[in-house]
Design a protein around this motif. Structure first.
Motif, PDB file in Angstrom:
ATOM      1  N   LEU A 250       0.827  -1.204   0.000  1.00  0.00           N
ATOM      2  CA  LEU A 250       0.000   0.000   0.000  1.00  0.00           C
ATOM      3  C   LEU A 250       0.864   1.258   0.000  1.00  0.00           C
ATOM      4  CD1 LEU A 250      -2.907   1.140   0.200  1.00  0.00           C
ATOM      5  CD2 LEU A 250      -2.619   1.087   2.682  1.00  0.00           C
TER       6      LEU A 250
ATOM      7  N   PHE B  54       2.403   1.651  -3.363  1.00  0.00           N
ATOM      8  CA  PHE B  54       1.394   2.075  -4.332  1.00  0.00           C
ATOM      9  C   PHE B  54       1.109   3.574  -4.199  1.00  0.00           C
ATOM     10  CE2 PHE B  54      -3.064   2.677  -5.604  1.00  0.00           C
ATOM     11  CZ  PHE B  54      -3.018   2.172  -6.896  1.00  0.00           C
TER      12      PHE B  54
ATOM     13  N   LYS C 243       4.003   1.308  -9.377  1.00  0.00           N
ATOM     14  CA  LYS C 243       2.594   1.250  -8.975  1.00  0.00           C
ATOM     15  C   LYS C 243       2.057  -0.179  -9.127  1.00  0.00           C
ATOM     16  CE  LYS C 243      -1.089   4.539  -9.336  1.00  0.00           C
ATOM     17  NZ  LYS C 243      -1.708   5.583 -10.127  1.00  0.00           N
ATOM     18  N   LYS C 244       2.422  -0.821 -10.243  1.00  0.00           N
ATOM     19  CA  LYS C 244       1.994  -2.215 -10.473  1.00  0.00           C
ATOM     20  C   LYS C 244       2.623  -3.156  -9.446  1.00  0.00           C
ATOM     21  CE  LYS C 244      -0.608  -2.626 -14.154  1.00  0.00           C
ATOM     22  NZ  LYS C 244      -1.954  -3.143 -14.052  1.00  0.00           N
TER      23      LYS C 244
ATOM     24  N   GLN D 265       0.758  -2.732  -6.247  1.00  0.00           N
ATOM     25  CA  GLN D 265      -0.564  -3.343  -6.351  1.00  0.00           C
ATOM     26  C   GLN D 265      -0.458  -4.869  -6.261  1.00  0.00           C
ATOM     27  OE1 GLN D 265      -2.491  -2.499 -10.054  1.00  0.00           O
ATOM     28  NE2 GLN D 265      -4.528  -2.888  -9.228  1.00  0.00           N
ATOM     29  N   ARG D 266       0.550  -5.437  -6.918  1.00  0.00           N
ATOM     30  CA  ARG D 266       0.743  -6.886  -6.885  1.00  0.00           C
ATOM     31  C   ARG D 266       1.061  -7.360  -5.457  1.00  0.00           C
ATOM     32  NH1 ARG D 266       5.188  -7.745 -10.159  1.00  0.00           N
ATOM     33  NH2 ARG D 266       3.890  -7.097 -11.896  1.00  0.00           N
TER      34      ARG D 266
ATOM     35  N   ILE E 241      -2.138  -7.333  -3.405  1.00  0.00           N
ATOM     36  CA  ILE E 241      -3.016  -8.459  -3.756  1.00  0.00           C
ATOM     37  C   ILE E 241      -2.508  -9.746  -3.120  1.00  0.00           C
ATOM     38  CG2 ILE E 241      -3.776  -9.924  -5.667  1.00  0.00           C
ATOM     39  CD1 ILE E 241      -3.999  -7.336  -7.339  1.00  0.00           C
TER      40      ILE E 241
END
Length: 92
Positions: A54, A57, A67-68, A71-72, A75
């Motif tokens: 977080l 991100f 950013k990816k 995010q990964r 998740i």
């Protein structure tokens, strides 16, 4: 037929010494206590991974690859938390 007799004679000391089951029970309880201690630590690590994703991100507003990655990481942190807490609840 000889093999069954020999196997039965070899298994006789195991059947006669019933106190060895206490050692197995003690071992299983010890492993259970170790799992009870380790599980909250692993859940905390997964929670930290989520929050680290977080932070990555949020602070990578301009860079799409970072950013990816953030995010990964979020998740996978959520997936790990979901699986661990679900299994923990089912076992309890």
């Amino acid at each position: 037929m000889k093999k069954f007799i020999i196997a039965g004679l070899l298994a006789l000391p195991v059947v006669a010494s019933a106190q060895t089951l206490g050692n197995l029970e003690t071992l299983l309880r010890s492993v259970g206590r170790l799992i009870d201690i380790a599980l909250p630590i692993v859940v905390a690590i997964a929670l930290l991974a989520f929050f680290w994703g977080l932070v990555r991100f949020i602070f990578s507003a301009g860079d799409e690859t970072k950013k990816k990655d953030g995010q990964r990481l979020m998740i996978w942190g959520l997936v790990a938390l979901l699986v661990m807490v679900s299994v923990w609840g089912l076992v309890r």
